[in-house]
Design an enzyme around this catalytic site. Sequence first.
Site, PDB file in Angstrom:
ATOM      1  N   TYR A 202      -0.957   8.307  -2.637  1.00 36.47           N
ATOM      2  CA  TYR A 202      -1.060   7.940  -4.052  1.00 36.47           C
ATOM      3  C   TYR A 202      -2.319   8.573  -4.674  1.00 36.47           C
ATOM      4  O   TYR A 202      -2.401   8.761  -5.861  1.00 36.47           O
ATOM      5  CB  TYR A 202      -1.187   6.421  -4.196  1.00 36.47           C
ATOM      6  CG  TYR A 202       0.100   5.636  -4.073  1.00 36.47           C
ATOM      7  CD1 TYR A 202       1.280   6.222  -3.621  1.00 36.47           C
ATOM      8  CD2 TYR A 202       0.115   4.283  -4.423  1.00 36.47           C
ATOM      9  CE1 TYR A 202       2.442   5.467  -3.509  1.00 36.47           C
ATOM     10  CE2 TYR A 202       1.271   3.529  -4.320  1.00 36.47           C
ATOM     11  CZ  TYR A 202       2.427   4.120  -3.856  1.00 36.47           C
ATOM     12  OH  TYR A 202       3.570   3.373  -3.756  1.00 36.47           O
ATOM     13  N   GLY A 203      -3.288   8.829  -3.800  1.00 33.61           N
ATOM     14  CA  GLY A 203      -4.623   9.206  -4.268  1.00 33.61           C
ATOM     15  C   GLY A 203      -4.702  10.465  -5.101  1.00 33.61           C
ATOM     16  O   GLY A 203      -5.637  10.643  -5.872  1.00 33.61           O
TER      17      GLY A 203
ATOM     18  N   CYS B 104     -10.993   2.909   0.203  1.00 30.87           N
ATOM     19  CA  CYS B 104      -9.581   3.247   0.428  1.00 30.87           C
ATOM     20  C   CYS B 104      -9.200   2.460   1.669  1.00 30.87           C
ATOM     21  O   CYS B 104      -9.949   2.451   2.664  1.00 30.87           O
ATOM     22  CB  CYS B 104      -9.436   4.749   0.679  1.00 30.87           C
ATOM     23  SG  CYS B 104      -7.787   5.228   1.233  1.00 30.87           S
ATOM     24  N   THR B 105      -8.061   1.795   1.607  1.00 31.09           N
ATOM     25  CA  THR B 105      -7.725   0.874   2.702  1.00 31.09           C
ATOM     26  C   THR B 105      -7.404   1.603   4.013  1.00 31.09           C
ATOM     27  O   THR B 105      -7.303   0.978   5.062  1.00 31.09           O
ATOM     28  CB  THR B 105      -6.558  -0.051   2.296  1.00 31.09           C
ATOM     29  OG1 THR B 105      -5.478   0.763   1.819  1.00 31.09           O
ATOM     30  CG2 THR B 105      -6.979  -1.026   1.239  1.00 31.09           C
ATOM     31  N   HIS B 106      -7.258   2.906   3.957  1.00 33.06           N
ATOM     32  CA  HIS B 106      -7.091   3.671   5.194  1.00 33.06           C
ATOM     33  C   HIS B 106      -8.425   3.832   5.950  1.00 33.06           C
ATOM     34  O   HIS B 106      -8.433   4.011   7.163  1.00 33.06           O
ATOM     35  CB  HIS B 106      -6.560   5.079   4.896  1.00 33.06           C
ATOM     36  CG  HIS B 106      -5.098   5.149   4.593  1.00 33.06           C
ATOM     37  ND1 HIS B 106      -4.549   4.623   3.454  1.00 33.06           N
ATOM     38  CD2 HIS B 106      -4.069   5.698   5.295  1.00 33.06           C
ATOM     39  CE1 HIS B 106      -3.233   4.856   3.468  1.00 33.06           C
ATOM     40  NE2 HIS B 106      -2.931   5.501   4.568  1.00 33.06           N
TER      41      HIS B 106
ATOM     42  N   ASP C 224       0.869  -1.183   0.000  1.00 31.40           N
ATOM     43  CA  ASP C 224       0.000   0.000   0.000  1.00 31.40           C
ATOM     44  C   ASP C 224       0.906   1.233   0.000  1.00 31.40           C
ATOM     45  O   ASP C 224       2.120   1.124   0.177  1.00 31.40           O
ATOM     46  CB  ASP C 224      -0.892   0.003   1.265  1.00 31.40           C
ATOM     47  CG  ASP C 224      -1.770   1.243   1.366  1.00 31.40           C
ATOM     48  OD1 ASP C 224      -2.365   1.642   0.351  1.00 31.40           O
ATOM     49  OD2 ASP C 224      -1.863   1.844   2.458  1.00 31.40           O
ATOM     50  N   SER C 225       0.281   2.388  -0.132  1.00 30.00           N
ATOM     51  CA  SER C 225       1.052   3.633  -0.083  1.00 30.00           C
ATOM     52  C   SER C 225       1.534   3.950   1.341  1.00 30.00           C
ATOM     53  O   SER C 225       2.422   4.771   1.514  1.00 30.00           O
ATOM     54  CB  SER C 225       0.184   4.787  -0.587  1.00 30.00           C
ATOM     55  OG  SER C 225      -0.988   4.872   0.200  1.00 30.00           O
TER      56      SER C 225
ATOM     57  N   CYS D 196      -4.253  -1.491  -1.870  1.00 27.13           N
ATOM     58  CA  CYS D 196      -4.450  -0.060  -2.069  1.00 27.13           C
ATOM     59  C   CYS D 196      -5.438   0.075  -3.224  1.00 27.13           C
ATOM     60  O   CYS D 196      -5.204  -0.484  -4.307  1.00 27.13           O
ATOM     61  CB  CYS D 196      -3.116   0.592  -2.423  1.00 27.13           C
ATOM     62  SG  CYS D 196      -3.233   2.309  -2.928  1.00 27.13           S
ATOM     63  N   ASN D 197      -6.530   0.772  -2.975  1.00 28.62           N
ATOM     64  CA  ASN D 197      -7.539   0.908  -4.034  1.00 28.62           C
ATOM     65  C   ASN D 197      -7.009   1.708  -5.216  1.00 28.62           C
ATOM     66  O   ASN D 197      -7.278   1.382  -6.363  1.00 28.62           O
ATOM     67  CB  ASN D 197      -8.777   1.617  -3.480  1.00 28.62           C
ATOM     68  CG  ASN D 197      -9.570   0.732  -2.537  1.00 28.62           C
ATOM     69  OD1 ASN D 197     -10.550   0.128  -2.928  1.00 28.62           O
ATOM     70  ND2 ASN D 197      -9.140   0.635  -1.298  1.00 28.62           N
ATOM     71  N   THR D 198      -6.264   2.765  -4.910  1.00 31.42           N
ATOM     72  CA  THR D 198      -5.766   3.629  -5.989  1.00 31.42           C
ATOM     73  C   THR D 198      -4.837   2.836  -6.908  1.00 31.42           C
ATOM     74  O   THR D 198      -4.962   2.897  -8.138  1.00 31.42           O
ATOM     75  CB  THR D 198      -5.022   4.841  -5.387  1.00 31.42           C
ATOM     76  OG1 THR D 198      -5.785   5.365  -4.299  1.00 31.42           O
ATOM     77  CG2 THR D 198      -4.800   5.916  -6.428  1.00 31.42           C
TER      78      THR D 198
ATOM     79  N   GLU E  74      -3.100   8.722   8.743  1.00 31.15           N
ATOM     80  CA  GLU E  74      -1.632   8.604   8.867  1.00 31.15           C
ATOM     81  C   GLU E  74      -1.134   9.337  10.121  1.00 31.15           C
ATOM     82  O   GLU E  74      -0.137   8.965  10.709  1.00 31.15           O
ATOM     83  CB  GLU E  74      -0.931   9.153   7.612  1.00 31.15           C
ATOM     84  CG  GLU E  74      -1.195   8.349   6.323  1.00 31.15           C
ATOM     85  CD  GLU E  74      -0.243   7.174   6.110  1.00 31.15           C
ATOM     86  OE1 GLU E  74       0.887   7.204   6.600  1.00 31.15           O
ATOM     87  OE2 GLU E  74      -0.660   6.200   5.427  1.00 31.15           O
TER      88      GLU E  74
HETATM   89  N1  DGL Z   1      -4.815   3.445   0.965  1.00 35.30           N
HETATM   90  C1  DGL Z   1      -4.831   3.826  -0.390  1.00 35.30           C
HETATM   91  C2  DGL Z   1      -6.069   3.398  -1.144  1.00 35.30           C
HETATM   92  O1  DGL Z   1      -6.656   2.408  -0.777  1.00 35.30           O
HETATM   93  C3  DGL Z   1      -4.435   5.178  -0.817  1.00 35.30           C
HETATM   94  C4  DGL Z   1      -4.148   6.256   0.114  1.00 35.30           C
HETATM   95  C5  DGL Z   1      -3.301   7.257  -0.595  1.00 35.30           C
HETATM   96  O2  DGL Z   1      -2.116   7.002  -0.692  1.00 35.30           O
HETATM   97  O3  DGL Z   1      -3.836   8.257  -1.093  1.00 35.30           O
HETATM   98  O4  DGL Z   1      -6.424   3.997  -2.134  1.00 35.30           O
END
Ligand code: DGL
Length: 276
Positions: free
Chosen positions: A47-48, A189-191, A15-16, A78-80, A157
């Site tokens: 990453y988003g 988003c995995t966060h 993931d990011s 990571c979804n992105t 974060e």
């Molecule tokens: N956790 C990541 C996702 O699922 C991205 C968060 C990020 O880096 O913007 O998209």
Amino acid sequence: MEEKSKKDLPIGVFDSGVGGLTVVREIMRQIPKERIVYFGDTARVPYGSKSKETVTRYSEQIVRFLETQQVKAIVIACNTASAYALEEIEKQVKIPMLGVVKPGAKTAAEVTVNGKIGVIATEGTIQSKIYGKYIEQLKKEAQVIGKACPLFVPLVEEGLLEDPVTDEIAQRYLSVLIDSGIDTLILGCTHYPLIRRTIQKVMGDQVRLVNPAYETALELKRLLDQQNLLQDEKPVLGTNQYQFFVSDGADKFQHFANTIFKYGVLAVKQINIEEY
Ligand code: DGL
């Protein structure tokens, strides 16, 4: 390599940043005998807000790093990166790979009753419209409403998981979704599962939250089983079952990881991902 030793190899997850740990947690729960190598790109998060080209280049570097760790499968947690890079990288690697978007879309299509599904995610994932594409394949009449929530990632974060600031931002982002009458909301988003409580509080109990991590771990288990790669024995005592790598801030990451997992994360290594 003979089957037995292939089964012993770890699963690569990336993931990011810390978000992918929500997927790791689910993999640990559902297939507890597996070894895992995790990489969090903490130097280059988020990453988003980055372009498809950049996210794909970063993801390719991470996959090359994970390959040096001899992983038997890779999960893009990571979804992105799943939205932007999975299709491209799948063509380049020989081991099984999966992302989190397809499993999340599948669950949402299954659980919605009124066919109105919300997706909250990064700007990149929302712009890609990828959840809508997959959901439409499974449930033609579904209506998918996306909303980018870029400030959620830095809040997570920073560890502000339950905080008035997070409440306030969630109110602002989610009000449009409350008004839309959705009965299902994908945490795209995995966060976001880390602020699940806040999101549920703002949306109300009538909205079902979908965390794609659950279905992703299940899908991973199926995939490994199909390919006869599922680990059937517990790792030998003393071997490092879980290994964590980051591109920056190893101590901060370790502290965070220890708030998420029950078992103690004793070491996090920093590597230079640009070398891969
Ligand atoms: N956790 C990541 C996702 O699922 C991205 C968060 C990020 O880096 O913007 O998209």
